[in-house]
Design an enzyme around this catalytic site. Structure first.
Site, short mmCIF file in Angstrom:
data_model
loop_
_atom_site.label_atom_id
_atom_site.label_comp_id
_atom_site.label_asym_id
_atom_site.label_seq_id
_atom_site.Cartn_x
_atom_site.Cartn_y
_atom_site.Cartn_z
N GLU A 156 52.71 44.76 46.40
CA GLU A 156 53.31 43.43 46.49
C GLU A 156 54.55 43.40 47.39
OE1 GLU A 156 50.79 43.35 42.84
OE2 GLU A 156 52.18 44.80 43.75
N HIS A 158 50.27 39.54 31.68
CA HIS A 158 49.46 38.60 32.45
C HIS A 158 49.71 37.16 32.05
CE1 HIS A 158 47.29 42.43 32.85
NE2 HIS A 158 46.73 41.93 33.94
#
Length: 669
Positions: free
Chosen positions: A408, A475
């Site tokens: 990322e 998540h």
């Protein structure tokens, strides 16, 4: 030290000598100014000049360089006006950062020099982005990134090199191995025999050279540049050198064994090159003396100009206005103001799910902007974790819909590097939770770059966020408040398909970095009329969803639907509902109007209570709208715990499980 001129003319050698002498003499002057208190800090590159000077001289003037603290030769090699550099180092308004940055933490787009941040590793990925832009445009160029031996220990080093190798990017990674990361010696930084050994692990070529020999540096970079362009591959160069001063002047050098200074004094890059030029009869001592006199006079004359600069007079309005680049183009998009929407200019509407509206926005933006690139894990053939980009690679190709390695930080840095070359990019976080790995790039690079030296970051980071789907603590987090605290970012969080499409188009058209939150539970559960045309919903403008007289609910994202559902099931309470849509910038006028309509306010969001964005709204209302209130502002938020996996535990965690109690309590005032 063995100098091999390889047929260079006396004129070429003279220019190289002038180029390496200038930063040395500037540094010597800066140390005097430091002792006089005329500058506050200095990171000396004395002893390392051959690297920055040799690299810059071997490149084209319009190839991006990502320098660090000890690369003064990059700035002088790009012919940046010396008086302006002096103004920068003195913190003057006429410097390159308007007095907002220190020493070498600045850049200049006209000179293709990218300003560093103190977190050294992230600069490597910006070179990936610039090189990707060259590759996409078919230009015969390379990008160059500097790092020190200490920076190779950072995760960003691995991510940037791996990305460059996987994507076959023409990047030259320069490692200045001077033996120390501040006071930490290299034997406490890595265990490989040489840093160049790392290159093979990434599938790239590498070489170790004498970083104090300017001809070796210059000749190596010229050859490597040709290799990177012809093979479209990255290259790794470890330059062995030594810094003759401390990490910065205040830190001293007591941790360095004295004999090392004696050894490296004999390898001085300026003195040795000068001696070779004289001994090889390329230049006379009289010529050397004349060049030094001319250089000294030039430095003093430029410094005199800098000393004439006026002191900074702070203007709050100017500082605040310069956090963002002004939005000047909407690229033909119709602007919708949803309180009185007509769709005459956008074509007919279609009933679409939330996720399809986002996909439509991406497709229309890809058509509108040929230099828009989508990046993210599994977004190409697979279509992304939520299938938002499904089918797009077949239309736009893998060069524009790019699967990324699991990195990322590097991908966000690459997106910023693309901005340097005028590209737009949309980066998909597979889940908003994973953005923590790229947090530094967002907070310290994307957000601050325009304020620091006027370079915009034309990047949208898509953030599938929120709970309600039983995905657990890694998540399902709601992390929008992390970014709303950061000046320079824009934070957008739609609740309806129509807004999702228009706000995403607006975010892509906006030249500033935008964190675009998409609630995962809304993707396929919410549908609504969406204009078929290309349109924007203005960022920073709230939407009045429902008029009411008893209580105003100020919310966003899934909270809008919780409030609407509550109002439907409790018709005895008249709820006024305001959808913020954007958290940064925030629509304070709409908030004040909501307070005025009812005098009672609930701020509702899915994020946890402590540190959630609702605290900022409640505080602002208390400060600015106190006389309009008939009761305390109340917050309804999720528990101050990580979000659990079990569905019953998750429901108990969620803010909506407490909404009834909060409204009942407020209604009782």
């Amino acid at each position: 030290m063995n100098f091999n001129d390889k047929g260079y003319t006396t004129e070429q050698l003279t220019e190289l000598y002038k180029a390496i002498l200038l930063p040395r003499m500037i540094e010597e002057k800066m140390l005097v100014l430091l002792r006089q208190g005329k500058i506050s800090k200095w990171f000396s590159g004395i002893g390392q000049e051959a690297i920055a000077v040799g690299v810059t001289a071997a490149l084209q003037q319009q190839e991006w360089i990502m320098p660090l603290h000890r690369n003064l030769g990059v700035f002088t090699g790009r012919n940046m006006p010396l008086h302006k550099l002096f103004m920068q180092w003195q913190g003057n308004k006429e410097g390159y950062s308007n007095g907002r940055e220190r020493s070498f933490h600045f850049g200049s787009a006209p000179h293709y020099v990218c300003g560093m941040i103190s977190h050294l590793g992230p600069q490597l990925a910006l070179a990936d982005g610039a090189a990707l832009a060259y590759k996409l445009k078919g230009e015969q160029k390379v990008a160059v990134a500097f790092s020190g031996d200490g920076g190779t220990s950072e995760g960003d080093f691995h991510e940037a090199l791996n990305t460059a190798a996987v994507w076959d990017l023409p990047v030259i990674f320069i490692i200045e191995n001077n033996g120390y990361g501040l006071s930490t010696p290299v034997n406490e930084q890595y265990r490989c025999e040489s840093l160049v050994d790392k290159a093979k692990g990434y599938g790239m070529e590498g070489i170790r050279i004498d970083g104090n020999n300017i001809l070796e540096v210059y000749d190596t970079i010229k050859g490597v540049r040709d290799y990177c362009i012809s093979h479209q591959k990255p290259y790794f160069i470890e330059c062995i050198t030594f810094r003759m001063r401390g990490h910065e002047e205040a830190s001293g050098v007591k941790y360095v064994p004295p004999e090392l200074f004696q050894q490296w004094e004999q390898k001085d890059p300026v003195k040795n090159f000068e001696a070779w030029l004289v001994n090889d009869k390329r230049m006379s001592t009289a010529t050397i003396a004349a060049i030094k006199n001319d250089t000294k006079a030039y430095i003093e004359a430029e410094l005199a100009i800098a000393f004439e600069a006026q002191n900074i007079v702070p203007h709050t309005e100017v500082e605040v206005a310069d956090v963002y680049k002004k939005v000047t183009e909407h690229f033909g998009a119709t602007m919708l103001h949803n309180d009185a929407v007509t769709y005459k200019e956008t074509g007919f509407t279609s009933d679409k799910k939330f996720i399809n509206a986002i996909s439509d926005a991406l497709k229309m933006s890809m058509d509108q902007h040929p230099q828009l690139v989508l990046m993210g894990q599994d977004i190409a053939e697979y279509g992304g974790a939520f299938k938002v980009t499904e089918g797009m690679v077949a239309v736009y190709g893998k060069h524009r819909v790019r699967n990324t390695p699991l990195c990322e930080s590097a991908i966000i840095g690459t997106a910023l590097g693309l901005s340097l070359e005028g590209f737009k990019s949309v980066v998909e976080m597979q889940f908003a939770d994973f953005v923590t790995v790229g947090f530094n790039q967002i907070i310290n690079n994307l957000a601050k770059i325009h304020y620091r030296w006027g370079q915009n970051a034309d990047v949208v980071v898509r953030m599938p966020t929120g709970g309600g789907v039983g995905a657990g603590p890694f998540h399902s987090q709601s992390n929008e408040a992390w970014f709303a605290h950061t000046p320079g970012l824009k934070v957008v969080y739609p609740s309806a398909p129509e807004d999702a499409k228009g706000l995403l188009i607006a975010a892509i058209n906006d030249p500033n970095p935008v964190m675009f939150f998409e609630h995962k539970a809304l993707y396929r559960s919410i549908s609504g009329p969406v204009p078929n045309g290309y349109y924007e919903v203005p960022i920073g403008k709230a939407r009045h969803i429902q008029a009411g007289t008893d209580i105003s609910v100020i919310t966003y994202g899934a909270g809008v639907h919780w409030a609407l559902d509550y109002a439907k099931n409790h018709p005895n309470i008249s709820l006024d509902i305001l959808d913020l849509r954007s958290l940064l910038p925030l629509d304070y006028d709409a908030i004040a109007a909501a307070v005025q309509r009812t005098g009672k306010v609930v701020v509702l969001h899915e994020d946890t209570l402590t540190g959630g964005f609702g605290g900022e709204i409640a505080a602002w209302i208390g400060e600015h709208c106190f006389d309009q209130l008939d009761a305390p502002v109340m917050r309804c938020a999720s528990l101050d715990t990580p979000i659990p996996f079990n569905i019953d535990l998750e429901k108990n965690f969620m803010a909506y499980s407490r909404l009834h109690d909060v409204i009942e309590k407020l209604a009782g005032y």
